[in-house]
Design a protein around this motif. Structure first.
Motif, PDB file in Angstrom:
ATOM      1  N   ALA A   1     -12.905   0.886  10.493  1.00 31.80           N
ATOM      2  CA  ALA A   1     -12.634   0.213   9.302  1.00 31.80           C
ATOM      3  C   ALA A   1     -10.951   1.007   8.838  1.00 31.80           C
ATOM      4  CB  ALA A   1     -13.696   0.353   8.062  1.00 31.80           C
ATOM      5  N   LEU A   2     -11.238   2.384   9.000  1.00 28.66           N
ATOM      6  CA  LEU A   2     -10.006   3.100   8.517  1.00 28.66           C
ATOM      7  C   LEU A   2      -8.834   2.876   9.186  1.00 28.66           C
ATOM      8  CD1 LEU A   2     -11.674   6.733   7.906  1.00 28.66           C
ATOM      9  CD2 LEU A   2     -10.660   5.076   5.900  1.00 28.66           C
ATOM     10  N   ARG A   3      -9.070   2.511  10.550  1.00 21.11           N
ATOM     11  CA  ARG A   3      -7.934   2.383  11.522  1.00 21.11           C
ATOM     12  C   ARG A   3      -7.249   1.096  11.048  1.00 21.11           C
ATOM     13  NH1 ARG A   3     -10.638   1.212  16.582  1.00 21.11           N
ATOM     14  NH2 ARG A   3     -10.631  -0.834  15.471  1.00 21.11           N
ATOM     15  N   ASP A   4      -8.261  -0.009  10.828  1.00 25.08           N
ATOM     16  CA  ASP A   4      -7.917  -1.347  10.799  1.00 25.08           C
ATOM     17  C   ASP A   4      -7.092  -1.547   9.394  1.00 25.08           C
ATOM     18  OD1 ASP A   4      -9.000  -1.903  13.133  1.00 25.08           O
ATOM     19  OD2 ASP A   4     -10.867  -2.710  12.242  1.00 25.08           O
ATOM     20  N   ALA A   5      -7.608  -0.792   8.318  1.00 25.36           N
ATOM     21  CA  ALA A   5      -6.918  -0.972   7.051  1.00 25.36           C
ATOM     22  C   ALA A   5      -5.482  -0.231   7.087  1.00 25.36           C
ATOM     23  CB  ALA A   5      -7.689  -0.171   6.212  1.00 25.36           C
ATOM     24  N   GLY A   6      -5.244   0.591   8.053  1.00 22.81           N
ATOM     25  CA  GLY A   6      -3.821   1.506   7.781  1.00 22.81           C
ATOM     26  C   GLY A   6      -3.922   2.521   7.070  1.00 22.81           C
ATOM     27  N   LEU A   7      -4.935   3.232   6.534  1.00 16.01           N
ATOM     28  CA  LEU A   7      -4.809   4.172   5.226  1.00 16.01           C
ATOM     29  C   LEU A   7      -4.502   5.323   5.948  1.00 16.01           C
ATOM     30  CD1 LEU A   7      -7.943   3.629   3.201  1.00 16.01           C
ATOM     31  CD2 LEU A   7      -5.593   3.456   2.324  1.00 16.01           C
ATOM     32  N   GLU A   8      -3.586   6.101   5.495  1.00 14.73           N
ATOM     33  CA  GLU A   8      -3.462   7.373   5.992  1.00 14.73           C
ATOM     34  C   GLU A   8      -4.452   8.440   5.701  1.00 14.73           C
ATOM     35  OE1 GLU A   8       1.177   8.729   5.773  1.00 14.73           O
ATOM     36  OE2 GLU A   8       1.106   7.105   4.380  1.00 14.73           O
ATOM     37  N   VAL A   9      -5.015   9.021   6.819  1.00 16.07           N
ATOM     38  CA  VAL A   9      -6.077  10.077   6.479  1.00 16.07           C
ATOM     39  C   VAL A   9      -5.774  11.169   6.654  1.00 16.07           C
ATOM     40  CG1 VAL A   9      -8.452  10.618   7.285  1.00 16.07           C
ATOM     41  CG2 VAL A   9      -7.846   8.169   6.849  1.00 16.07           C
ATOM     42  N   ARG A  10      -5.974  12.268   5.949  1.00 12.72           N
ATOM     43  CA  ARG A  10      -5.540  13.707   6.247  1.00 12.72           C
ATOM     44  C   ARG A  10      -6.681  14.196   7.352  1.00 12.72           C
ATOM     45  NH1 ARG A  10      -3.750  16.202   1.534  1.00 12.72           N
ATOM     46  NH2 ARG A  10      -1.599  15.971   2.493  1.00 12.72           N
ATOM     47  N   ASP A  11      -7.872  13.900   6.860  1.00 10.13           N
ATOM     48  CA  ASP A  11      -9.163  14.394   7.649  1.00 10.13           C
ATOM     49  C   ASP A  11     -10.211  13.669   7.389  1.00 10.13           C
ATOM     50  OD1 ASP A  11     -10.170  16.564   9.273  1.00 10.13           O
ATOM     51  OD2 ASP A  11     -10.992  17.714   7.381  1.00 10.13           O
ATOM     52  N   ILE A  12     -11.134  13.727   8.418  1.00  4.11           N
ATOM     53  CA  ILE A  12     -12.434  13.171   8.407  1.00  4.11           C
ATOM     54  C   ILE A  12     -13.473  13.956   8.908  1.00  4.11           C
ATOM     55  CG2 ILE A  12     -12.004  11.937  10.531  1.00  4.11           C
ATOM     56  CD1 ILE A  12     -13.516   9.356   9.534  1.00  4.11           C
ATOM     57  N   ALA A  13     -14.756  13.998   8.490  1.00  7.05           N
ATOM     58  CA  ALA A  13     -15.480  14.881   8.963  1.00  7.05           C
ATOM     59  C   ALA A  13     -16.850  14.603   8.619  1.00  7.05           C
ATOM     60  CB  ALA A  13     -15.593  16.519   8.320  1.00  7.05           C
ATOM     61  N   VAL A  14     -17.980  14.620   9.324  1.00 10.34           N
ATOM     62  CA  VAL A  14     -19.250  14.423   9.014  1.00 10.34           C
ATOM     63  C   VAL A  14     -19.973  15.799   8.798  1.00 10.34           C
ATOM     64  CG1 VAL A  14     -21.668  13.534   9.956  1.00 10.34           C
ATOM     65  CG2 VAL A  14     -19.266  12.427  10.491  1.00 10.34           C
ATOM     66  N   ARG A  15     -20.705  15.893   7.789  1.00  9.54           N
ATOM     67  CA  ARG A  15     -21.289  17.137   7.328  1.00  9.54           C
ATOM     68  C   ARG A  15     -22.611  17.100   6.870  1.00  9.54           C
ATOM     69  NH1 ARG A  15     -16.873  20.229   6.709  1.00  9.54           N
ATOM     70  NH2 ARG A  15     -15.219  19.400   5.417  1.00  9.54           N
TER      71      ARG A  15
ATOM     72  N   THR B   1      -7.741  11.417   2.150  1.00 15.66           N
ATOM     73  CA  THR B   1      -6.617  10.647   2.042  1.00 15.66           C
ATOM     74  C   THR B   1      -5.221  11.529   1.977  1.00 15.66           C
ATOM     75  OG1 THR B   1      -6.729  10.067  -0.134  1.00 15.66           O
ATOM     76  CG2 THR B   1      -7.963   8.725   1.214  1.00 15.66           C
ATOM     77  N   VAL B   2      -4.233  10.974   2.523  1.00 12.84           N
ATOM     78  CA  VAL B   2      -2.870  11.788   2.372  1.00 12.84           C
ATOM     79  C   VAL B   2      -2.420  11.478   0.787  1.00 12.84           C
ATOM     80  CG1 VAL B   2      -0.553  11.664   3.058  1.00 12.84           C
ATOM     81  CG2 VAL B   2      -2.132  11.501   4.729  1.00 12.84           C
ATOM     82  N   HIS B   3      -2.881  10.233   0.366  1.00 12.29           N
ATOM     83  CA  HIS B   3      -2.299   9.745  -0.850  1.00 12.29           C
ATOM     84  C   HIS B   3      -3.582   9.815  -1.828  1.00 12.29           C
ATOM     85  CE1 HIS B   3       1.513   9.107   0.742  1.00 12.29           C
ATOM     86  NE2 HIS B   3       0.828   8.334   1.644  1.00 12.29           N
ATOM     87  N   GLU B   4      -3.479  10.492  -2.882  1.00 12.52           N
ATOM     88  CA  GLU B   4      -4.595  10.422  -3.854  1.00 12.52           C
ATOM     89  C   GLU B   4      -5.108   8.977  -4.194  1.00 12.52           C
ATOM     90  OE1 GLU B   4      -6.235  12.722  -7.730  1.00 12.52           O
ATOM     91  OE2 GLU B   4      -4.898  13.972  -6.166  1.00 12.52           O
ATOM     92  N   ALA B   5      -4.015   8.461  -4.623  1.00 15.03           N
ATOM     93  CA  ALA B   5      -4.119   6.997  -4.951  1.00 15.03           C
ATOM     94  C   ALA B   5      -5.029   6.222  -4.121  1.00 15.03           C
ATOM     95  CB  ALA B   5      -2.721   6.440  -5.241  1.00 15.03           C
TER      96      ALA B   5
END
Length: 125
Positions: free
Chosen positions: A74-88, A29-33
């Motif tokens: 879900a991330l898109r709909d929630a409007g959370l600011e995401v820095r990165d998303i990855a599948v590992r 996330t962009v914001h740790e909170a």
């Protein structure tokens, strides 16, 4: 796979990685909170314990494709600011750590489950 001069595991790299566990979704996330909120949102796709370190949330996945599609929506709909998303998938280093209890260099990280390579965004800072 060799450890301390003896065979500690055998199989192809794919077989060894499969034994180490599920794929996981890692979201920064962009914001740790926002990490705790993110944990709650992503729990429906979790196949195990969700871990948080700083702003990074790791979710073990039971169904890789369905989980990534659902979590992304879900991330898109929630409007959370995401820095990165990855599948590992587990790395051979993580397999070695799980099998032997230490890294190939002989040390054990404080929390080996959270030892991951940097995200693309972190690597380009």
């Amino acid at each position: 796979m060799l450890g301390s001069g003896r065979v500690v595991a055998d199989g192809s790299p794919a077989e060894l990685k499969a034994r180490a566990g599920d794929d996981w979704l890692e979201v920064s996330t962009v914001h740790e909170a926002d990490a705790d909120r993110l944990r709650g949102m992503l729990s429906q796709w979790s196949a195990g314990e969700i871990t948080i370190v700083g702003n990074r949330v790791r979710v073990p996945l039971a169904d890789r494709t369905a989980s990534v599609i659902g979590a992304s929506a879900a991330l898109r709909d929630a409007g959370l600011e995401v820095r990165d998303i990855a599948v590992r998938t587990p790395t051979l280093d993580e397999v070695f750590l799980q099998v032997t209890g230490h890294t190939p260099f002989g040390d054990a990280p404080d929390d080996a489950r959270l030892h991951t390579p940097p995200t693309i965004a972190e690597a380009h800072k």
